[in-house]
Motif scaffolding. Structure first.
Motif, PDB file in Angstrom:
ATOM      1  N   HIS A  36       0.843  -1.187   0.000  1.00  0.00           N
ATOM      2  CA  HIS A  36       0.000   0.000   0.000  1.00  0.00           C
ATOM      3  C   HIS A  36       0.882   1.242   0.000  1.00  0.00           C
ATOM      4  O   HIS A  36       1.658   1.457   0.920  1.00  0.00           O
ATOM      5  CB  HIS A  36      -0.905  -0.016   1.240  1.00  0.00           C
ATOM      6  CG  HIS A  36      -2.038   0.949   1.153  1.00  0.00           C
ATOM      7  ND1 HIS A  36      -3.351   0.553   1.107  1.00  0.00           N
ATOM      8  CD2 HIS A  36      -2.052   2.298   1.067  1.00  0.00           C
ATOM      9  CE1 HIS A  36      -4.127   1.619   1.010  1.00  0.00           C
ATOM     10  NE2 HIS A  36      -3.358   2.695   0.981  1.00  0.00           N
ATOM     11  N   GLY A  37       0.770   2.040  -1.042  1.00  0.00           N
ATOM     12  CA  GLY A  37       1.566   3.253  -1.123  1.00  0.00           C
ATOM     13  C   GLY A  37       0.924   4.395  -0.363  1.00  0.00           C
ATOM     14  O   GLY A  37      -0.300   4.543  -0.343  1.00  0.00           O
ATOM     15  N   LEU A  38       1.775   5.189   0.307  1.00  0.00           N
ATOM     16  CA  LEU A  38       1.287   6.374   1.006  1.00  0.00           C
ATOM     17  C   LEU A  38       2.028   7.537   0.374  1.00  0.00           C
ATOM     18  O   LEU A  38       3.242   7.686   0.528  1.00  0.00           O
ATOM     19  CB  LEU A  38       1.591   6.248   2.497  1.00  0.00           C
ATOM     20  CG  LEU A  38       0.863   7.147   3.468  1.00  0.00           C
ATOM     21  CD1 LEU A  38      -0.640   7.088   3.279  1.00  0.00           C
ATOM     22  CD2 LEU A  38       1.212   6.753   4.900  1.00  0.00           C
ATOM     23  N   LEU A  39       1.277   8.364  -0.359  1.00  0.00           N
ATOM     24  CA  LEU A  39       1.903   9.350  -1.231  1.00  0.00           C
ATOM     25  C   LEU A  39       1.543  10.759  -0.778  1.00  0.00           C
ATOM     26  O   LEU A  39       0.418  11.007  -0.353  1.00  0.00           O
ATOM     27  CB  LEU A  39       1.398   9.105  -2.660  1.00  0.00           C
ATOM     28  CG  LEU A  39       2.076   9.792  -3.823  1.00  0.00           C
ATOM     29  CD1 LEU A  39       3.471   9.250  -4.011  1.00  0.00           C
ATOM     30  CD2 LEU A  39       1.256   9.566  -5.093  1.00  0.00           C
ATOM     31  N   GLY A  40       2.499  11.673  -0.863  1.00  0.00           N
ATOM     32  CA  GLY A  40       2.201  13.066  -0.529  1.00  0.00           C
ATOM     33  C   GLY A  40       3.455  13.903  -0.498  1.00  0.00           C
ATOM     34  O   GLY A  40       4.563  13.383  -0.479  1.00  0.00           O
TER      35      GLY A  40
END
Lengths: 502, 362
Positions: A36-40
Motif C-alpha cells: 500500500h503506497g502512502l503518497l504526498g
C-alpha cells in the motif's frame, strides 16, 4: 489478494503541542497481503500517520484497529508485539555491533530470554524464505547503505512483523539497490506480509504498489487501485490546490548574471552524491525558484553555493569571478548572503539579538586588534529590528525567547542590512504564521525590485509559484526543468517533483 | 561646543550607555539571573547541610568545625588572595575550553608544566616576569597537545588529559630529582630567592589581570566570539564561515596557558619551589574544575569562586589543626559543597542536551 482489512485507522487527528496541525481526520485502511503506497508532499502527514500506527506518537483523536482489534499503543513495543514493524529513513542499528549482534539485540527486545542460537535459527529461516543476503559477521558501520537497510528489514522480520512500514526506503538507495528492494518486497507479498510504502516518488509508487492513498495537508485526497490510475492522476492528487496569487508584483527587470554555477557535483553528509551536475545562472533583479520535495539535494546545493560544503567538481562564479575555492566568510564579504533552512543552523539560541546579528556581520564590526565594536553591532541589530519590524523586548534578549517569525526576521534581516547582491534563501517561511510569511515574502520581492538576485529554495509550492520569475524543479540532485512559473501546470509540477519528466 | 568640553561628556555618556545596557540585560535576563542565584544559594545550603550530617555521623560537631573553617579560612586576606591565584587560573583552564565545547580536565598537568618552566626560567634568568611568560607558554604547549590530538586525530580529550596528567606528574618529579635538586634542602627543588618573590597582593592582582584579559578576549574579540559560537553550536559556526577546529585549538591554548601562568604564579608568589612529592601543586588543577563550575564558567564569576574555594582550603587546614579531624575531612566537605553547587548546572546542561536531541528528530 483482496483480503481482510488488517489496519483500520479512523478519523485520526494529530495536533502537536506547538499547535501545528499535522492530521485533520484521516481514514486509512490496509488489506492483508497488499503493498500500500502512502503518497504526498512534505508536510502532508505521511510520516506522522505512520508514527501513530507504530505507536511512537499518540493521535489527538481517532481510532485504530489492527487485525480487527481496537488498539491503543503506549510505544513502539506495543506495536511490535502486534506484528507491526517500521523501517525508518535513518536506520536504528548499532553501528559498532556486527549484523548478528544487532539482530540478536532486536530479538531480545521482544523476548528477553532468547538465545543467540535462537536468533540465528530465525535469521537462517528468514534468509531461506526471502532470499535476502546479509553478512552476519560484519560490523554494521562497514556495510553499504543498501545492505544496512536489508539488515533493518530482517530485524523486523525476526520479530515476526506481519505489517512492514517503509519510510521513503529508496531515498538512500542506488537504482540497482532499489530494484533489489522491489524484488524483495514482491517476495514478501507472496509470503503474505503486508507492506506500507511511504514515498513521494510517483514512478515507484506506480511500479510497486497495489493501492495508493494520497495525503495532502493532513487530509486524505483519496485511495485508488494503482492499476486504474496513471502517474498524471497521482501527481494531480498530490499537489492539487487553489493557487491564489495574492502578492502583486511588478514584472522583473532582469540585469546581468551575478551568480553562476557550472556543472556542480556535491556530496551529502554520508558521502553520497546529492547534487549531480547542476548548472544555473542567477540574474540581477530576479527571483529564481527551486521547487522540489525536501531531500533532493537542495540543502547540499545551497551549502555548496554558500561555501559551507565542498564542491567535488564544477565551478561557482560571483560577479564573473571564480569563487569556488573561497571560504564562506570570504563569499559573504564579496556580496553573497545565505539564509539557511533551519534556524538551528542560522542562529545561536542562547545568544542575544546583537550577538546573532554580528554572526554574518562580523567583518563590519571589527576594530583594530580584533576587538569587536559591540556598540556598532548594537546599532546594526537595531537597524535589523527596525527594518524587519522584529518584535522583541530588547536587543539583549536571548534569541530563544523570540517567536519563530521574529527569529526568522532576524536571520533574514541581518543579511539584508549588509546589502549583498545575491541572496540564497532556503525555506524562508517554514513553520511561520500567516502574517510573518506574508512579510518575509514581500521583503523578498522588494529586494528583487531593488536589483538584488535571489535564489529561493523552497518545498512550499505556493511560495515558489507566487514569488519566482523563473522556476526550476529539482529531483534527485538534478533540475528536471527550468521555466517561467506560468509554464507549469500543477499536474506538470507534481509529475516533475515526483521524478517523471514531461 | 569645544572638544575639551565634549570629551568628558562623551566619556560620561558612554559610561551611562554601558550601565544602561547592563541594567537592560539584567532586566531581560532577570529570570535567568534569579534562577542562578537561587540555585547557588540552595546548593550552598544543601552542601553545608549534607557535609554537616557527614560530620555528625563521624562524631564531630559541625557548628564547631564550620566556625573554625570560616574564622580562619578568610581571616588573612593577603594570603587568601595569593592562594586563590592558581585556582583562579585552573578554573579558567576548565571553563574556557568548556565554552568551546571541550572538556579540559588537564588543567592539573598544564599547571605543573607552567610551574616548572616558570621556576626554571625565573631562577636562571633572575627575572620573574620572564618566568611568568614561560609558565604561560609551558602550559599552553601542554594544552595545545591535547587539542591537536583531538582535532587532527579524533582522540577524546578526556582520555588524553588523564594520561598526560600522570605523565607530567612523574616527569616533573624525575626532572626535579635529577636536574633541579636543592643543595640545602633535600626535599625541595631549586628555590626562587626570597627577595625575588612576588608579594601576596601582587600575586592575587596578577591573577585577576589574567582573568580580566581572558574576559576581554572571550567577550570583546572575534577570537572569543567565534569560540563561543563554535561551543554553543558548531553547525552555526560552520555556517558563518568560522572554523570550529580553530576554536578548539585556541580554547586549549588559552586555557592551558592560563593554567601554566597560574602554576608559575603559585611558585613565584606562594611556594617558591617544588617539593619532591609535588604536594605544593597537587590538586590545584582538579580543584579548578570545581572553581570553574562554581563561577558558572564566567571569568568574573571565577575570580570570586576561586577566593571562596581558597578560603575553604585554608580553613580546612586549620580545622585539622584545631579539631584533630583528619585532613581528608576538609576535602570531603569541600567536595560535597562543590558537587552540590555543580549539580544544578550539570542538570541544566543535561536538560539542554536532551531537548536538543528531541528537537533534532523529525
Amino acid at each position: 489478494m483482496s483480503g481482510e482489512e488488517v489496519v483500520v485507522m479512523k478519523n485520526i487527528h494529530k495536533i502537536y503541542p506547538d499547535g501545528v496541525v499535522a492530521l485533520r481526520g484521516v481514514d486509512f485502511t490496509v488489506k492483508r497481503g497488499e503493498i500500500h503506497g502512502l503518497l504526498g508532499e512534505n508536510g502532508a502527514g505521511k510520516t506522522t500517520l505512520m508514527r501513530i500506527l507504530y505507536g511512537e506518537i499518540k493521535p489527538t483523536r481517532g481510532e485504530i484497529r489492527v487485525f480487527g482489534e481496537k488498539v491503543s499503543f503506549h510505544g513502539p513495543w506495543d506495536a511490535i508485539r502486534r506484528g507491526i514493524g517500521m523501517v525508518y529513513q535513518h536506520f536504528t542499528l548499532v553501528p559498532t555491533f556486527t549484523v548478528k549482534e544487532n539482530l540478536y539485540l532486536s530479538l531480545l527486545s521482544v523476548n528477553p530470554k532468547a538465545s543467540m542460537d535462537e536468533a540465528l535459527e530465525r535469521v537462517r529461516r528468514i534468509v531461506e524464505e526471502t532470499n535476502l543476503k546479509i553478512p552476519l559477521e560484519y560490523l554494521v558501520e562497514e556495510l553499504p547503505i543498501g545492505v544496512q537497510q536489508r539488515v533493518e528489514i530482517v530485524k523486523n522480520l525476526i520479530r515476526e512483523a506481519k505489517i512492514l512500514i517503509l519510510d521513503e526506503p529508496t531515498s538512500v538507495l542506488t537504482p540497482v539497490e532499489t530494484e533489489e528492494l522491489f524484488k524483495a518486497l514482491e517476495r514478501f507479498k507472496e509470503m503474505g506480509l503486508t507492506i506500507i510504502f511511504i514515498t513521494h516518488k510517483l514512478k515507484e509508487a506506480k511500479r510497486i504498489t497495489d493501492r495508493i492513498t494520497v495525503l495532502r495537508r493532513g487530509r486524505v485526497v483519496g485511495t485508488v487501485e494503482t492499476n486504474r490510475v496513471d502517474v498524471k492522476d497521482l501527481a494531480r492528487m498530490m499537489v492539487e490546490r487553489e493557487i491564489i496569487f495574492k502578492i502583486e508584483k511588478k514584472p522583473a527587470r532582469r540585469g546581468e548574471a551575478l551568480l553562476e554555477a557550472r556543472d556542480l557535483h556535491v556530496l551529502d553528509d554520508r558521502g553520497v552524491e546529492a547534487v549531480k551536475g547542476i548548472s544555473l545562472k542567477l540574474y540581477r533583479g530576479e527571483i529564481f525558484g527551486i521547487a522540489g520535495v525536501q531531500g533532493n539535494g537542495q540543502r547540499e546545493l545551497a551549502e555548496a553555493l554558500a561555501g559551507i560544503r565542498r564542491v567535488e567538481s564544477g565551478r561557482i562564479l560571483l560577479h564573473g569571478r571564480d569563487i569556488t575555492g573561497l571560504s564562506a566568510a570570504e563569499r559573504y564579504r564579496y556580496g553573497l548572503a545565505y539564509v539557511p533552512a533551519s534556524r538551528r543552523i542560522g542562529l545561536v539560541s542562547e545568544m542575544n539579538i546583537v550577538e546573532n546579528t554580528a554572526l554574518t556581520n562580523l567583518y563590519r564590526v571589527l576594530m583594530k586588534m580584533r576587538v569587536i565594536n559591540w556598540s556598532k553591532a548594537s546599532s546594526i541589530a537595531s537597524e535589523v529590528v527596525r527594518r524587519l519590524e522584529v518584535v522583541a523586548p530588547s536587543l539583549t534578549t536571548p534569541i530563544k525567547y523570540l517567536s519563530g517569525g521574529n527569529q526568522q526576521k532576524v536571520m533574514v534581516g541581518r543579511e539584508i542590512v549588509r546589502e549583498p547582491d545575491v541572496f540564497i534563501v532556503s525555506e524562508p517561511t517554514q513553520g511561520l504564521d500567516v502574517a510573518a510569511t506574508e512579510f518575509i515574502r514581500r521583503t523578498l520581492i522588494r529586494l528583487r525590485d531593488e536589483g538584488k538576485a535571489i535564489l529561493l529554495i523552497s518545498s512550499d509550492l505556493d511560495e515558489v509559484l507566487q514569488l519566482s520569475d523563473r522556476l526550476a524543479v529539482i529531483y534527485e540532485g538534478k533540475f528536471m526543468s527550468v521555466g517561467r512559473p506560468e509554464e507549469y501546470t500543477l499536474e506538470k509540477l507534481g509529475l516533475l517533483m515526483g521524478g517523471v519528466s514531461v | 561646543m569645544s572638544n575639551v568640553e565634549s570629551l568628558p561628556r562623551r566619556i560620561l555618556q558612554s559610561i551611562i550607555g554601558f550601565v544602561r545596557g547592563w541594567i537592560e540585560s539584567v532586566r531581560v535576563k532577570k529570570r535567568d539571573y534569579l534562577v542562578a542565584a537561587v540555585e547557588l544559594i540552595l546548593a550552598g545550603l544543601t552542601g553545608f547541610l549534607v557535609a554537616g550530617i557527614v560530620l555528625l555521623v563521624m562524631g564531630y560537631d559541625p557548628i564547631w568545625i564550620y566556625s573554625v573553617l570560616f574564622r580562619y579560612g578568610y581571616s588573612s586576606p593577603g594570603y587568601l588572595g595569593a592562594r586563590s591565584a592558581a585556582l583562579m587560573m585552573t578554573g579558567l583552564a576548565f571553563s574556557i575550553p568548556i565554552l568551546a565545547g571541550v572538556f579540559n580536565i588537564g588543567g592539573e598537568s598544564q599547571l605543573y608544566l607552567g610551574a616548572l618552566t616558570g621556576l626554571v626560567i625565573a631562577y636562571y634568568t633572575g627575572n620573574i616576569w620572564l618566568g611568568l611568560i614561560a609558565g604561560f607558554i609551558g602550559g599552553a604547549a601542554w594544552g595545545l597537545l591535547i587539542a591537536a590530538l583531538r582535532v587532527y586525530r579524533g582522540i577524546n580529550e578526556v582520555i588524553t588529559a588523564i594520561m598526560l596528567n600522570w605523565t607530567a606528574y612523574y616527569l616533573i618529579i624525575y626532572i626535579i630529582l635529577k636536574y633541579l635538586p636543592n643543595p640545602t634542602q633535600s626535599h625541595l627543588s631549586i628555590q626562587i630567592p626570597e627577595n625575588m618573590m612576588l608579594s601576596y597582593s601582587s600575586t592575587f592582582w596578577l591573577a585577576v589581570l589574567g582573568a580580566v584579559i581572558a574576559y576581554i578576549l572571550l567577550y570583546y574579540t572575534d577570537l572569543g566570539y567565534k569560540m563561543r559560537i563554535a561551543g554553543l553550536s558548531p553547525r552555526t559556526a560552520v555556517y558563518a564561515g568560522f572554523n570550529p577546529r580553530k576554536a578548539i585549538l585556541f580554547s586549549m591554548l588559552l586555557g592551558g596557558g592560563l593554567a601554566g601562568y597560574g602554576g608559575a604564579l603559585h611558585i613565584i608568589g606562594v611556594a617558591s619551589a617544588f617539593d619532591t612529592t609535588m604536594s605544593t601543586v597537587f590538586g590545584l588543577g582538579f580543584a579548578g574544575i570545581g572553581v570553574g563550575l562554581l563561577g558558572r564558567n564566567h571569568p568574573i564569576g571565577i575570580i570570586f569562586a576561586s577566593v571562596f574555594y581558597a578560603g575553604l582550603i585554608i580553613g580546612g587546614q586549620f580545622v585539622e589543626l584545631y579539631t584533630g579531624a583528619p585532613p581528608y575531612l576538609s576535602d570531603t566537605i569541600i567536595g560535597i559543597i562543590v558537587i552540590a553547587l555543580a549539580i544544578p548546572y550539570a542538570y541544566r546542561m543535561m536538560i539542554n542536551y536532551i531537548t536538543l536531541l528531541r528537537g533534532g528528530g523529525k
